[in-house]
Motif scaffolding. Structure first.
Motif, short mmCIF file in Angstrom:
data_model
loop_
_atom_site.label_atom_id
_atom_site.label_comp_id
_atom_site.label_asym_id
_atom_site.label_seq_id
_atom_site.Cartn_x
_atom_site.Cartn_y
_atom_site.Cartn_z
N PHE A 1 2.30 11.38 -10.01
CA PHE A 1 2.00 13.08 -9.91
C PHE A 1 2.98 14.39 -9.84
CE2 PHE A 1 -0.07 17.06 -8.09
CZ PHE A 1 -0.79 17.09 -9.47
N ASP A 2 4.56 14.25 -9.31
CA ASP A 2 5.06 14.89 -9.01
C ASP A 2 6.10 14.88 -10.68
OD1 ASP A 2 4.12 15.85 -6.74
OD2 ASP A 2 5.54 14.63 -5.20
N LEU A 3 6.43 14.03 -10.79
CA LEU A 3 7.24 14.32 -11.55
C LEU A 3 6.34 14.18 -13.30
CD1 LEU A 3 9.79 11.64 -10.30
CD2 LEU A 3 10.19 13.94 -10.20
N ASP A 4 5.38 13.88 -13.36
CA ASP A 4 5.31 13.98 -14.74
C ASP A 4 5.51 14.95 -16.02
OD1 ASP A 4 3.03 12.34 -16.02
OD2 ASP A 4 1.84 14.97 -16.08
N PRO A 5 5.12 16.25 -15.05
CA PRO A 5 5.73 17.30 -16.16
C PRO A 5 7.68 16.88 -16.93
CG PRO A 5 4.83 18.17 -14.23
CD PRO A 5 5.16 16.76 -14.08
N VAL A 6 7.82 15.95 -16.06
CA VAL A 6 9.27 16.43 -16.66
C VAL A 6 9.57 14.66 -16.66
CG1 VAL A 6 10.38 17.97 -15.00
CG2 VAL A 6 10.00 15.38 -14.20
N LEU A 7 8.44 13.98 -17.03
CA LEU A 7 9.12 12.19 -17.70
C LEU A 7 8.84 12.56 -18.28
CD1 LEU A 7 7.13 9.95 -14.30
CD2 LEU A 7 9.82 10.38 -14.48
N ASN A 8 9.67 11.47 -19.02
CA ASN A 8 9.39 11.28 -20.88
C ASN A 8 8.34 9.77 -20.83
OD1 ASN A 8 10.84 9.00 -19.96
ND2 ASN A 8 12.32 10.15 -21.10
N GLU A 9 8.32 9.54 -21.95
CA GLU A 9 7.12 8.52 -22.52
C GLU A 9 7.47 7.56 -21.85
OE1 GLU A 9 3.78 7.05 -23.24
OE2 GLU A 9 3.92 9.51 -23.31
N GLU A 10 8.99 6.93 -22.42
CA GLU A 10 9.98 5.32 -21.77
C GLU A 10 9.60 5.41 -21.17
OE1 GLU A 10 13.58 3.31 -22.20
OE2 GLU A 10 13.30 5.46 -23.37
N GLN A 11 9.64 7.05 -19.80
CA GLN A 11 10.09 6.83 -17.86
C GLN A 11 8.72 6.78 -17.35
OE1 GLN A 11 11.33 10.95 -17.98
NE2 GLN A 11 13.93 9.86 -17.56
N ARG A 12 7.54 6.97 -18.05
CA ARG A 12 5.80 6.69 -17.77
C ARG A 12 5.78 5.78 -17.57
NH1 ARG A 12 5.38 11.51 -20.58
NH2 ARG A 12 4.49 13.25 -18.99
N GLU A 13 5.94 4.83 -18.63
CA GLU A 13 5.74 3.63 -18.30
C GLU A 13 6.66 2.19 -18.11
OE1 GLU A 13 3.82 1.57 -20.83
OE2 GLU A 13 3.53 2.88 -21.78
N TYR A 14 7.76 3.19 -17.17
CA TYR A 14 8.27 2.38 -16.42
C TYR A 14 6.99 2.40 -14.96
CZ TYR A 14 12.52 2.59 -18.90
OH TYR A 14 13.64 1.98 -20.12
N PHE A 15 6.91 3.77 -14.35
CA PHE A 15 6.41 3.79 -13.56
C PHE A 15 4.91 3.44 -13.73
CE2 PHE A 15 8.87 7.67 -13.06
CZ PHE A 15 9.21 7.57 -11.77
N ASP A 16 4.80 2.96 -14.50
CA ASP A 16 3.27 2.02 -14.59
C ASP A 16 2.88 0.80 -15.42
OD1 ASP A 16 1.60 4.40 -15.73
OD2 ASP A 16 1.56 3.86 -17.64
N ALA A 17 4.14 -0.39 -15.49
CA ALA A 17 4.78 -1.11 -15.21
C ALA A 17 4.91 -1.21 -13.51
CB ALA A 17 6.13 -1.62 -16.31
N GLY B 1 0.85 -1.15 0.50
CA GLY B 1 0.22 0.26 -0.02
C GLY B 1 0.52 1.66 -0.35
N ILE B 2 1.56 0.79 0.54
CA ILE B 2 2.71 2.40 1.05
C ILE B 2 3.75 2.32 -0.50
CG2 ILE B 2 4.76 3.27 1.65
CD1 ILE B 2 4.37 2.05 4.43
N ILE B 3 3.92 1.24 -1.15
CA ILE B 3 4.65 1.67 -2.77
C ILE B 3 3.83 1.94 -3.75
CG2 ILE B 3 5.59 0.23 -4.71
CD1 ILE B 3 7.34 -1.58 -2.17
N VAL B 4 2.67 1.84 -3.28
CA VAL B 4 1.41 1.85 -4.43
C VAL B 4 0.94 4.03 -4.45
CG1 VAL B 4 -0.98 1.74 -5.31
CG2 VAL B 4 0.26 -0.33 -4.78
N GLY B 5 0.80 4.34 -3.06
CA GLY B 5 0.48 5.24 -3.05
C GLY B 5 1.98 6.06 -3.13
N TYR B 6 3.35 6.13 -2.60
CA TYR B 6 4.42 6.99 -3.05
C TYR B 6 4.06 6.53 -4.54
CZ TYR B 6 5.99 8.28 1.37
OH TYR B 6 6.00 8.50 3.04
N LEU B 7 4.01 5.81 -4.79
CA LEU B 7 3.98 5.37 -6.82
C LEU B 7 3.39 6.65 -7.25
CD1 LEU B 7 4.58 1.76 -8.02
CD2 LEU B 7 6.02 3.82 -8.52
N ASP B 8 2.39 6.96 -6.95
CA ASP B 8 0.90 7.64 -7.23
C ASP B 8 1.53 9.34 -6.84
OD1 ASP B 8 -0.56 5.95 -8.26
OD2 ASP B 8 -1.99 5.76 -5.98
N ILE B 9 1.93 9.41 -6.09
CA ILE B 9 2.69 10.73 -6.06
C ILE B 9 3.77 11.27 -6.37
CG2 ILE B 9 3.97 12.13 -4.22
CD1 ILE B 9 2.49 10.30 -1.76
#
Length: 693
Positions: A477-493, A466-474
């Motif tokens: 959300f915080d890094l979304d402006p600076v993440l490229n498409e490949e990095q977003r895929e990493y977070f989604d995985a 639960g903590i991991i999922v929560g911090y992944l969401d944070i």
């Protein structure tokens, strides 16, 4: 003088007249009496013949008057008349029986004496005895036929006097008693008592006396008789009372039948019945036990009883040795361990054949284990063409062991061999069962340890995940402006992996809860409400995939079931979730609820138009942690516990799973469950929720 002469003349005339009157009266009497009266003078001339029967005897009888005896004999063709006349003239009284034509006559003649007591002729009477003669001949013929019939019957016939002496016998009785007829009727064997022993003589006399007292015949009396020569036989005889002309008892008669062969058959049958009874009792006792020791006790006890043996044993083969496992008889002296080549039993084992030795002293293989043994039976114990051992019986007297006893022992040994083999297999199975129980106990301990570890791990993983999922969401959300498409895929995985672990831990804990479901209280639950609520909960996921949800519920009916209010909704959610998950965009998922074909049950089904399941994968669908691997399912998340969990929940509710699938067309999963109650309602039959727009 003249006067005296006149008186004499008158007296003579009166006497002459009286004589003529007497003569006429005699002739009149003779014409009416059924006899013939005749007289002959001393020269043999016929001087008188009168009687009603004259016409039956001779033709023109009066023409015989004045003829001599030789002339009469020649006319009647009866020379014996001359001899008869001569005998009477010598002073004899005679009786002659003569046949004249088809008539029979009996003549009785006596001397006719003068006043000087001299024979001056013959006076005789002849009777017509034709009817009596015919009756006597008929009686004689009947008696001859009767005697011929009696002599020709197989059984014996007897008549005895009141003293018990034979008065009439037939050939059959002579044959049965092995004695000739003259000896029975006139010799020293006239009494029936000669042919019985004391016991049977007493019984026979008692029954003869009973028939004499009561007059009631005896139809069949069995006993022993002793033939001339001393051979004992079994006979069956009847006894009836014979009476004389005035009804007085004069003797006994009856039929005697030799029933020795029948007795032999009856005794053999009785012995066979004893055998069958012992075998049945043995079977009953053997069927109640599979313990080898008890089998051996029952088998040897039965063998000793049937054979009347004095000693015996059962030996079983072990490593080319014969080990004696059961011994019977107080005088038995056997070694506990014998070589296979040992004596007669060794020969029986080698030949695989039963042996009967009537005189062991003449058998070269005999080994004197018991000094007083006279005969021996050795029967190998064979089952499934395998020699297990041998049954050996010995006896210390002659005339008991025979082929019949050997036959009985062969039958008994066959059953004994099967029982020993079954007992051995049972003993082996018990040993293997003990090993399996040990392994099962060990495996159960390991399974419990694994279950405990998984449950603990699942429980302890929930908080960190639960903590991991929560911090992944944070972070996302915080890094979304600076993440490229490949990095977003990493977070989604990472998020998908964490959520998969969360689902797995949730399903494992659910599975643990289902295992304890039997002891949980249940309450009436509306299956309609559970289905509709689950559909509402899955509207968003269906809308995101553009899948249409359809309800098909039996109209105006509410289905109530006794259920656990936590687990049953979980099973329904799982089936609807799987249907949506494996249905492509634009497809349909239909939820059906109606009465099952089986009375007293309700049917719940979820059908989809998804990818379906290949036939070779369908048999393993309900196994834990199993997932169908294909191109279509590679990107669909799952733990492989969902359907297994559903099946366990439904079975805990006394229900049964239903399943069908066609690859490329879709699948239907559902279940039937006992119905608690069916209530009328205003609920519509079909409600469709389209989310494809």
């Amino acid at each position: 003088m003249t006067s005296d002469n006149n008186r004499q003349t008158g007296s003579l005339a009166r006497r002459s007249s009286s004589a003529r009157d007497a003569q006429r009266r005699l002739e009149a009497i003779m014409r009416h009496v059924p006899v013939i009266l005749f007289a002959l003078d001393k020269q043999g001339v016929l001087t008188l013949i009168e009687g009603r029967e004259l016409d039956r005897a001779v033709t023109q009888p009066m023409s015989m008057i004045g003829k001599s005896v030789p002339e009469i004999a020649a006319a009647l063709d009866m020379p014996k008349i001359i001899d008869g006349f001569n005998r009477v003239m010598r002073g004899e009284s005679i009786e002659l029986v003569m046949q004249i034509g088809d008539r029979w006559f009996e003549t009785r003649a006596n001397p006719l004496y003068s006043t000087a007591n001299e024979i001056e002729g013959v006076l005789g009477v002849t009777f017509d005895i034709t009817e009596r003669k015919n009756s006597e001949e008929a009686l004689t013929a009947s008696e001859n036929r009767y005697r011929a019939m009696i002599d020709n019957i197989e059984d014996g016939y007897y008549e005895v006097s009141l003293a018990g002496e034979f008065t009439l016998v037939n050939d059959g009785l002579c044959r049965i008693l092995n004695v000739d007829r003259d000896t029975l009727l006139r010799g020293d064997h006239r009494s029936f008592r000669v042919f019985t022993d004391e016991v049977n003589k007493e019984s026979a006399e008692r029954h003869f006396n009973a028939v004499f007292r009561t007059g009631t015949p005896i139809a069949a009396l069995e006993g022993k008789a002793i033939q001339r020569g001393g051979t004992e036989i079994y006979v069956e005889l009847s006894i009836s009372l014979m009476r004389g002309r005035h009804g007085e008892p004069v003797g006994f008669r009856g039929i005697v039948r030799d029933v020795s062969k029948r007795k032999e058959v009856e005794e053999a049958l009785a012995q066979r019945m004893v055998l069958l009874s012992v075998l049945q009792q043995m079977d009953n006792e053997l069927n109640q036990t599979l313990e080898l020791d008890k089998v051996l006790v029952v088998a040897l006890k039965s063998a000793m009883l049937l054979s009347n043996a004095t000693t015996g044993f059962i030996g079983l083969l072990e490593n080319d040795r014969l080990k004696l496992v059961r011994v019977a008889g107080e005088s038995a002296q056997y070694e506990a361990d014998l070589p296979v080549e040992h004596g007669i039993v060794g020969r029986a084992i080698r030949l695989r054949q039963p042996l009967l030795v009537l005189d062991v002293s003449k058998d070269p293989d005999y080994i004197a284990d018991n000094a007083d043994t006279r005969a021996e039976i050795a029967v190998p114990l064979i089952t499934h063409n395998k020699v297990l051992g041998v049954m050996n019986l010995e006896i210390n007297r002659d005339g008991v062991f025979n082929e019949s006893v050997l036959e009985y022992m062969v039958m008994l040994s066959a059953r004994t061999g099967e029982a020993i083999e079954n007992a051995r297999l049972y003993q082996l199975s018990q040993e293997q069962l003990g090993e399996l129980r040990g392994l099962y106990s060990h495996m159960s301990e390991l399974e419990q340890l694994k279950t405990d570890m998984i449950r603990i791990a699942s429980h302890d993983l929930r908080s960190p995940l639960g903590i991991i999922v929560g911090y992944l969401d944070i972070l996302t959300f915080d890094l979304d402006p600076v993440l490229n498409e490949e990095q977003r895929e990493y977070f989604d995985a990472m998020r998908r992996a964490a959520e998969r672990i969360q689902r797995m831990s949730t399903e494992i804990l659910s599975l643990e809860r289902v295992n304890a479901l039997r002891n949980q209280p249940r309450a009436p639950v509306s299956l309609n409400d559970l289905a509709l609520r689950s559909l509402m909960d899955h509207r968003d996921s269906a809308r995101q995939k553009e899948v249409s949800l359809i309800t098909d519920i039996e109209p105006h009916t509410t289905f109530l079931v006794m259920a656990d209010i936590t687990s049953l909704p979980e099973a329904i959610d799982n089936l609807i979730s799987n249907a949506i998950k494996y249905t492509a965009s634009g497809g349909f998922v239909t939820v059906r609820l109606r009465s099952a074909d089986e009375a007293g049950k309700v049917l719940f089904e979820v059908s989809d138009t998804g990818i379906g399941i290949r036939a070779e994968a369908q048999t393993r669908l309900f196994e834990p942690f199993y997932r169908v691997k294909s191109e279509e399912t590679a990107r669909i998340d799952g733990t492989g516990l969902g359907l297994y969990l559903v099946k366990r929940i439904i079975e805990q509710h006394d229900g049964a799973m239903r399943f069908s699938s066609t690859y490329g067309q879709g699948s239907t999963f559902g279940f039937t469950m006992p119905l608690h109650a069916k209530v009328d309602s205003n609920e519509p039959r079909t409600q469709e929720t389209s989310v494809s727009q």
